[in-house]
Structure formats: C-alpha cells, structure tokens
Design a protein around this motif. Structure first.
Motif, PDB file in Angstrom:
ATOM      1  N   VAL A 168       1.039  -0.704  -0.151  1.00  0.00           N
ATOM      2  CA  VAL A 168       0.348  -0.249   0.275  1.00  0.00           C
ATOM      3  C   VAL A 168       0.814   1.219  -0.078  1.00  0.00           C
ATOM      4  O   VAL A 168       0.462   2.459  -0.769  1.00  0.00           O
ATOM      5  CB  VAL A 168      -1.055   0.001   1.205  1.00  0.00           C
ATOM      6  CG1 VAL A 168      -1.644   1.300   1.032  1.00  0.00           C
ATOM      7  CG2 VAL A 168      -2.260  -1.047   0.894  1.00  0.00           C
ATOM      8  N   CYS A 169       1.902   1.299   0.722  1.00  0.00           N
ATOM      9  CA  CYS A 169       2.990   2.297   0.813  1.00  0.00           C
ATOM     10  C   CYS A 169       3.406   3.129  -0.408  1.00  0.00           C
ATOM     11  O   CYS A 169       3.571   3.694  -1.197  1.00  0.00           O
ATOM     12  CB  CYS A 169       3.849   2.277   1.903  1.00  0.00           C
ATOM     13  SG  CYS A 169       2.987   2.225   3.237  1.00  0.00           S
TER      14      CYS A 169
ATOM     15  N   ASP B 181      -6.330  10.929   2.513  1.00  0.00           N
ATOM     16  CA  ASP B 181      -7.054  10.400   1.021  1.00  0.00           C
ATOM     17  C   ASP B 181      -6.573   9.344   0.332  1.00  0.00           C
ATOM     18  O   ASP B 181      -6.709   9.451  -0.128  1.00  0.00           O
ATOM     19  CB  ASP B 181      -8.014  11.914   0.722  1.00  0.00           C
ATOM     20  CG  ASP B 181      -8.399  12.224   1.649  1.00  0.00           C
ATOM     21  OD1 ASP B 181      -9.393  12.250   2.892  1.00  0.00           O
ATOM     22  OD2 ASP B 181      -9.010  13.931   1.032  1.00  0.00           O
ATOM     23  N   LEU B 182      -5.020  10.634   0.291  1.00  0.00           N
ATOM     24  CA  LEU B 182      -4.251   9.352  -1.056  1.00  0.00           C
ATOM     25  C   LEU B 182      -4.467   7.909  -0.740  1.00  0.00           C
ATOM     26  O   LEU B 182      -3.824   6.833  -1.526  1.00  0.00           O
ATOM     27  CB  LEU B 182      -2.682  10.002  -1.772  1.00  0.00           C
ATOM     28  CG  LEU B 182      -2.378   9.195  -2.614  1.00  0.00           C
ATOM     29  CD1 LEU B 182      -2.912   9.069  -3.617  1.00  0.00           C
ATOM     30  CD2 LEU B 182      -1.344  10.103  -3.420  1.00  0.00           C
ATOM     31  N   MET B 183      -3.817   7.705   1.084  1.00  0.00           N
ATOM     32  CA  MET B 183      -3.636   6.502   1.812  1.00  0.00           C
ATOM     33  C   MET B 183      -4.674   6.236   1.331  1.00  0.00           C
ATOM     34  O   MET B 183      -4.573   4.716   1.148  1.00  0.00           O
ATOM     35  CB  MET B 183      -2.843   6.851   2.884  1.00  0.00           C
ATOM     36  CG  MET B 183      -1.785   5.819   3.443  1.00  0.00           C
ATOM     37  SD  MET B 183      -0.595   5.038   2.671  1.00  0.00           S
ATOM     38  CE  MET B 183       0.191   6.214   3.089  1.00  0.00           C
ATOM     39  N   ILE B 184      -5.453   6.264   1.856  1.00  0.00           N
ATOM     40  CA  ILE B 184      -7.128   5.725   2.058  1.00  0.00           C
ATOM     41  C   ILE B 184      -6.709   4.854   0.875  1.00  0.00           C
ATOM     42  O   ILE B 184      -7.615   3.752   0.482  1.00  0.00           O
ATOM     43  CB  ILE B 184      -8.005   6.422   2.751  1.00  0.00           C
ATOM     44  CG1 ILE B 184      -7.732   7.370   4.065  1.00  0.00           C
ATOM     45  CG2 ILE B 184      -9.441   6.088   2.264  1.00  0.00           C
ATOM     46  CD1 ILE B 184      -8.403   8.687   5.154  1.00  0.00           C
TER      47      ILE B 184
ATOM     48  N   VAL C 160      -7.260   1.029  -3.538  1.00  0.00           N
ATOM     49  CA  VAL C 160      -7.010  -0.450  -4.675  1.00  0.00           C
ATOM     50  C   VAL C 160      -6.168  -0.768  -4.736  1.00  0.00           C
ATOM     51  O   VAL C 160      -6.367  -2.287  -5.605  1.00  0.00           O
ATOM     52  CB  VAL C 160      -6.619   1.143  -5.172  1.00  0.00           C
ATOM     53  CG1 VAL C 160      -6.050   1.060  -6.547  1.00  0.00           C
ATOM     54  CG2 VAL C 160      -7.215   2.085  -5.748  1.00  0.00           C
ATOM     55  N   TYR C 161      -5.824  -0.920  -3.739  1.00  0.00           N
ATOM     56  CA  TYR C 161      -4.838  -2.190  -3.142  1.00  0.00           C
ATOM     57  C   TYR C 161      -5.129  -3.921  -2.793  1.00  0.00           C
ATOM     58  O   TYR C 161      -5.334  -5.188  -3.234  1.00  0.00           O
ATOM     59  CB  TYR C 161      -3.751  -2.191  -2.285  1.00  0.00           C
ATOM     60  CG  TYR C 161      -2.989  -3.037  -1.780  1.00  0.00           C
ATOM     61  CD1 TYR C 161      -1.704  -3.348  -2.857  1.00  0.00           C
ATOM     62  CD2 TYR C 161      -3.086  -4.144  -1.052  1.00  0.00           C
ATOM     63  CE1 TYR C 161      -1.185  -4.914  -2.353  1.00  0.00           C
ATOM     64  CE2 TYR C 161      -2.589  -5.262  -0.672  1.00  0.00           C
ATOM     65  CZ  TYR C 161      -1.470  -5.504  -1.517  1.00  0.00           C
ATOM     66  OH  TYR C 161      -0.171  -6.659  -0.472  1.00  0.00           O
TER      67      TYR C 161
ATOM     68  N   ILE D  75      -6.471   8.830  -8.426  1.00  0.00           N
ATOM     69  CA  ILE D  75      -6.038   7.717  -8.076  1.00  0.00           C
ATOM     70  C   ILE D  75      -6.216   6.459  -9.399  1.00  0.00           C
ATOM     71  O   ILE D  75      -7.426   6.376  -9.370  1.00  0.00           O
ATOM     72  CB  ILE D  75      -6.567   7.328  -6.811  1.00  0.00           C
ATOM     73  CG1 ILE D  75      -6.031   8.809  -6.232  1.00  0.00           C
ATOM     74  CG2 ILE D  75      -6.142   6.222  -6.458  1.00  0.00           C
ATOM     75  CD1 ILE D  75      -6.987   8.080  -4.426  1.00  0.00           C
ATOM     76  N   GLU D  76      -5.720   5.990 -10.075  1.00  0.00           N
ATOM     77  CA  GLU D  76      -6.233   5.189 -10.339  1.00  0.00           C
ATOM     78  C   GLU D  76      -5.778   3.905 -10.361  1.00  0.00           C
ATOM     79  O   GLU D  76      -6.170   3.029  -9.171  1.00  0.00           O
ATOM     80  CB  GLU D  76      -4.432   5.397 -11.682  1.00  0.00           C
ATOM     81  CG  GLU D  76      -4.493   4.251 -12.723  1.00  0.00           C
ATOM     82  CD  GLU D  76      -2.983   3.691 -13.708  1.00  0.00           C
ATOM     83  OE1 GLU D  76      -2.713   2.716 -13.770  1.00  0.00           O
ATOM     84  OE2 GLU D  76      -2.352   5.162 -13.748  1.00  0.00           O
ATOM     85  N   ALA D  77      -7.154   4.032 -11.312  1.00  0.00           N
ATOM     86  CA  ALA D  77      -8.110   1.956 -10.837  1.00  0.00           C
ATOM     87  C   ALA D  77      -9.110   1.896  -9.840  1.00  0.00           C
ATOM     88  O   ALA D  77      -9.560   1.117  -9.012  1.00  0.00           O
ATOM     89  CB  ALA D  77      -6.942   1.062 -10.983  1.00  0.00           C
ATOM     90  N   ILE D  78      -9.714   3.890  -9.100  1.00  0.00           N
ATOM     91  CA  ILE D  78      -9.873   3.447  -7.932  1.00  0.00           C
ATOM     92  C   ILE D  78     -11.393   3.359  -8.311  1.00  0.00           C
ATOM     93  O   ILE D  78     -12.040   3.905  -8.897  1.00  0.00           O
ATOM     94  CB  ILE D  78     -10.298   4.657  -7.398  1.00  0.00           C
ATOM     95  CG1 ILE D  78     -10.402   4.216  -6.257  1.00  0.00           C
ATOM     96  CG2 ILE D  78     -10.342   5.752  -7.720  1.00  0.00           C
ATOM     97  CD1 ILE D  78     -10.129   5.673  -4.824  1.00  0.00           C
TER      98      ILE D  78
END
Length: 130
Positions: A75-76, A97-100, A105-106, A122-125
């Motif tokens: 995730v990181c 928000d990006l981490m969430i 996504v992951y 965010i790609e693929a969200i």
C-alpha cells in the motif's frame, strides 16, 4: 470484504445521517472495512468532542461492524507511485486521502465516500457516493 468506508461516511453515520445509515447497514453483511488512517481521523473527532467518553463508545459500536484495514509495504509503494504520478500532472490530493484511496485500490475495495474530488484522480479506484 468488498467496501472501504471513508472518514466522511463514518462521521455522517455517527451523526445519524439516515441516507448513509440506510446504505451502509446492508453492506456490512458483504464486508466493510475502514482504513487505519480514517480511524485516526475519527479519534481526533472523539477527543475534540464535548463528551469524549460517549463519543468513543459510539465509535466503538460503529467499529464493531467493520474490519480495520492497516497499512503494509505494498500500500505504501502504491501511495508513492500514485503521488508521483499526480504530482507530474500537478494534481494535489491530501496525503491521508491518497493513503485511504491506495488502500482501497490495493485491496480491490469500493470506496464509500462523498468526497469524490479528492479520490477520483487515483488510478483504478472504484468510488460509490450518495
């Protein structure tokens, strides 16, 4: 688990917003998680409230229906990749928000949020709003 609830939905739920309650309740049977990042944000609200003990009891009741999703190496890594891509496009997404979003996504979870603006780049969200 199929869904990740964002901090804004959690706050609306805890404040008794009926549209969020009505949508979230049936999803708990399909599996709903909450990011450890959102949990930290919610605890901030607990300790800012007039009655932290009652607020924490309410939060614990809400959490009993969810799975807390932690961070891991992958995730990181995804966070770093997405942040670099967004910076190249001059798009600013708040780090929490990006981490969430990267957590969703992951783990291939649909993010339940009404804060579409901070997540849609965010790609693929996958995002669901009310």
């Amino acid at each position: 688990m199929n869904y990740l609830v964002d901090s804004d939905w959690a706050i609306h739920y805890l404040r008794g917003a009926q549209p969020v309650i009505d949508r979230l309740q049936p999803l708990t049977h399909e599996g709903v998680g909450i990011s450890i990042i959102s949990l930290a944000e919610l605890y901030h609200g607990v300790f800012r409230s007039r009655n932290p003990q009652r607020a924490e009891e309410n939060l614990n009741g809400f959490l009993s229906q969810l799975t807390v999703v932690g961070l891991n190496h992958e995730v990181c890594k995804l966070f770093g990749q997405e942040r670099a891509k967004l910076q190249l496009r001059r798009i600013r997404v708040p780090d929490f928000d990006l981490m969430i979003g990267c957590t969703a996504v992951y783990h291939d979870l649909t993010l339940l949020t009404n804060n579409r603006r901070d997540f849609e780049n965010i790609e693929a969200i996958n995002i669901e709003t009310i």
